[in-house]
Every structure is written in structure tokens, then in C-alpha cells.
Design an enzyme around this catalytic site. Sequence first.
Site, PDB file in Angstrom:
ATOM      1  CB  SER A  15      28.588  38.573  -5.503  1.00 15.85           C
ATOM      2  OG  SER A  15      29.044  37.265  -5.830  1.00 15.85           O
ATOM      3  CG  ASN A  16      25.236  33.091  -6.349  1.00 17.43           C
ATOM      4  OD1 ASN A  16      24.028  33.058  -6.556  1.00 17.43           O
ATOM      5  ND2 ASN A  16      26.079  32.202  -6.856  1.00 17.43           N
ATOM      6  CE  LYS A  19      27.090  31.610  -2.326  1.00 21.04           C
ATOM      7  NZ  LYS A  19      28.569  31.360  -2.344  1.00 21.04           N
ATOM      8  CG  ASP A  74      33.963  29.599  -0.994  1.00 21.69           C
ATOM      9  OD1 ASP A  74      33.613  30.460  -1.821  1.00 21.69           O
ATOM     10  OD2 ASP A  74      34.927  28.832  -1.197  1.00 21.69           O
ATOM     11  N   GLY A 149      24.711  27.924 -12.111  1.00 25.09           N
ATOM     12  CA  GLY A 149      26.025  27.402 -11.747  1.00 25.09           C
ATOM     13  C   GLY A 149      26.230  25.972 -12.268  1.00 25.09           C
ATOM     14  CG  ASP A 151      21.922  23.949  -9.576  1.00 25.60           C
ATOM     15  OD1 ASP A 151      22.705  23.463  -8.740  1.00 25.60           O
ATOM     16  OD2 ASP A 151      21.037  24.774  -9.277  1.00 25.60           O
ATOM     17  CG  HIS A 176      25.949  21.965  -1.685  1.00 26.76           C
ATOM     18  ND1 HIS A 176      24.843  21.846  -2.498  1.00 26.76           N
ATOM     19  CD2 HIS A 176      26.627  23.042  -2.148  1.00 26.76           C
ATOM     20  CE1 HIS A 176      24.878  22.796  -3.419  1.00 26.76           C
ATOM     21  NE2 HIS A 176      25.952  23.541  -3.227  1.00 26.76           N
ATOM     22  NE  ARG A 177      24.173  27.762  -1.034  1.00 24.94           N
ATOM     23  CZ  ARG A 177      24.420  27.340  -2.284  1.00 24.94           C
ATOM     24  NH1 ARG A 177      23.451  26.839  -3.031  1.00 24.94           N
ATOM     25  NH2 ARG A 177      25.626  27.420  -2.790  1.00 24.94           N
TER      26      ARG A 177
HETATM   27  P1  ITT Z   1      29.807  34.573  -3.340  1.00 28.45           P
HETATM   28  O1  ITT Z   1      29.740  36.032  -3.652  1.00 28.45           O
HETATM   29  O2  ITT Z   1      28.862  34.186  -2.227  1.00 28.45           O
HETATM   30  O3  ITT Z   1      31.206  34.037  -3.111  1.00 28.45           O
HETATM   31  P2  ITT Z   1      29.890  32.918  -5.764  1.00 28.45           P
HETATM   32  O4  ITT Z   1      28.928  32.776  -6.895  1.00 28.45           O
HETATM   33  O5  ITT Z   1      31.282  33.403  -6.060  1.00 28.45           O
HETATM   34  O6  ITT Z   1      29.195  33.816  -4.636  1.00 28.45           O
HETATM   35  P3  ITT Z   1      30.982  30.405  -4.681  1.00 28.45           P
HETATM   36  O7  ITT Z   1      32.381  30.891  -4.813  1.00 28.45           O
HETATM   37  O8  ITT Z   1      30.550  29.856  -3.369  1.00 28.45           O
HETATM   38  O9  ITT Z   1      29.897  31.518  -5.052  1.00 28.45           O
HETATM   39  O10 ITT Z   1      30.643  29.301  -5.755  1.00 28.45           O
HETATM   40  C1  ITT Z   1      31.596  28.622  -6.510  1.00 28.45           C
HETATM   41  C2  ITT Z   1      30.984  28.237  -7.824  1.00 28.45           C
HETATM   42  O11 ITT Z   1      30.041  27.193  -7.615  1.00 28.45           O
HETATM   43  C3  ITT Z   1      30.239  29.360  -8.538  1.00 28.45           C
HETATM   44  O12 ITT Z   1      30.488  29.237  -9.924  1.00 28.45           O
HETATM   45  C4  ITT Z   1      28.786  29.083  -8.236  1.00 28.45           C
HETATM   46  O13 ITT Z   1      27.943  29.504  -9.280  1.00 28.45           O
HETATM   47  C5  ITT Z   1      28.766  27.567  -8.110  1.00 28.45           C
HETATM   48  N1  ITT Z   1      27.771  27.105  -7.159  1.00 28.45           N
HETATM   49  C6  ITT Z   1      27.763  27.339  -5.815  1.00 28.45           C
HETATM   50  N2  ITT Z   1      26.702  26.753  -5.246  1.00 28.45           N
HETATM   51  C7  ITT Z   1      26.017  26.133  -6.235  1.00 28.45           C
HETATM   52  C8  ITT Z   1      24.822  25.399  -6.298  1.00 28.45           C
HETATM   53  O14 ITT Z   1      24.086  25.165  -5.230  1.00 28.45           O
HETATM   54  N3  ITT Z   1      24.426  24.930  -7.485  1.00 28.45           N
HETATM   55  C9  ITT Z   1      25.153  25.156  -8.585  1.00 28.45           C
HETATM   56  N4  ITT Z   1      26.275  25.857  -8.621  1.00 28.45           N
HETATM   57  C10 ITT Z   1      26.720  26.360  -7.461  1.00 28.45           C
END
Ligand code: ITT
Length: 196
Positions: A15-16, A19, A74, A149, A151, A176-177
Site C-alpha cells: 500500500s506504500n 517503498k 515488512d 515514515g 526517515d 535496510h531495503r
Molecule cells: P505495506 O502496505 O507494504 O505493509 P506499510 O507502510 O504498512 O506498507 P510497513 O508496515 O513495512 O509498511 O512499515 C512500518 C512503518 O515503518 C510504516 O509506518 C512505514 O511508513 C515505516 N517505514 C518503512 N520503511 C521505511 C523507510 O525506509 N523509511 C522510513 N519509514 C519507513
Amino acid sequence: MPYVSPFHSITFATSNINKFREIQNIFQRKSNYKLQLLPSELLEIQANSLEEVAAFSLENIIWEDENQPIFVEDSGLFISELNGFPGPYSSYIYQTIGLKGVLALLKGTTKREAVFKSVIALKYKKITHICVGAVQGSISESISDLGWGYDPIFIPDGTDGKTFGEIQEKKNYISHRYFSSLKLIQTLETIQRGED
Ligand code: ITT
């Protein structure tokens, strides 16, 4: 006869869009695979590890074409002083107490180490593969203006105190990604070699 790859494109369910853009950029630099977006609100269980959350989300996607690889990712921020919190709860915590709330939990402490972790779960022909990447760093004292997020508050090691948000150009080379995506590409290549 030239080798014909069994798959050229890989589907990323998320949903992001941030990413998706990051992984797409890594794929463009590091592989010949095309990334397709499957916009999805993933089912997430509350579990103690990102691996469990990712595997569960992947299992619950309706996906008929088993010859087409599909993956989810995730991520979580693990803060040492908080015994790894928010970790697998990072999304919920971001939406509830937010970055201000996280900084408030660390108020007055100088112990600010944290790890940002990314877990990719890939499914191809009914088999699930897990690819993990992590980056060490710390939590800033204040919220920087840039980035999405976490960041604006995550400072990866080796950036002279700059947050991911402040090094957006470089983030996708050290994050990490980035590391989980490289493992994903290796996994896809291994799968293809097996079918050669
Ligand atoms: P999905 O639909 O892919 O699950 P999501 O936004 O729910 O998308 P996650 O559960 O993986 O993604 O992320 C957990 C939290 O960490 C969420 O608030 C993200 O915005 C944040 N996040 C993940 N990767 C990040 C990054 O590279 N930099 C900053 N924040 C990140």
C-alpha cells in the site's frame, strides 16, 4: 538458442508507494527484472517478528498465477533503549503516537541506538523465500523536515548525524531495503538458474 527466462517481471504487493519507488530504483540499477505494483492493503498480524508478519501477509494475498513471482515487504524500527520497540508494531505506532511520541519516549536518554530492518517474503511456485536487510543507526533528538515514515528521525551510521530524510539521494544505496532487495535479486537469479 538464447536462454528464455521463465519470468521477466516480479510483482510487489504494497500500500506504500514510497517503498515501491525505492525497490523499483534498486531493481533498475541492479537487475534486469521489471517490477509491477499490485496496490494492496495487506493483512498484518500482530506478531513478534517481521518475518512472521511478512509471511502471513504474503499467504493472504489472492494471487492465482503461481508462475509469476510475488512479494511483500515488512519493515520495522528497533530501538535498543525500548527493548526493540516499535519493531513489528512500527506502522501502528507511526499512525498513533507518531514521530513526536517516539522522541518523547526517548526524552532524556543518550542511549539512542536503533536498527532499521526490512524483511521481504517472496512466493514462487508455492515456495516462500525470506530475504532480510538491516542498517544500524540511531534516533535523532529532533524531527528533520525531509523524508517519509521514520526517515526524519533515523540517522544511519556513517552519515555525520544526517537522517535518512536528509540524505535522500544516498538512502537507497545504504538502507535496510537496499540490502533486502539485493538478496531478493540474488534469490530470483538462483531460482532462474535452477530452471535453466
Ligand atoms: P505495506 O502496505 O507494504 O505493509 P506499510 O507502510 O504498512 O506498507 P510497513 O508496515 O513495512 O509498511 O512499515 C512500518 C512503518 O515503518 C510504516 O509506518 C512505514 O511508513 C515505516 N517505514 C518503512 N520503511 C521505511 C523507510 O525506509 N523509511 C522510513 N519509514 C519507513
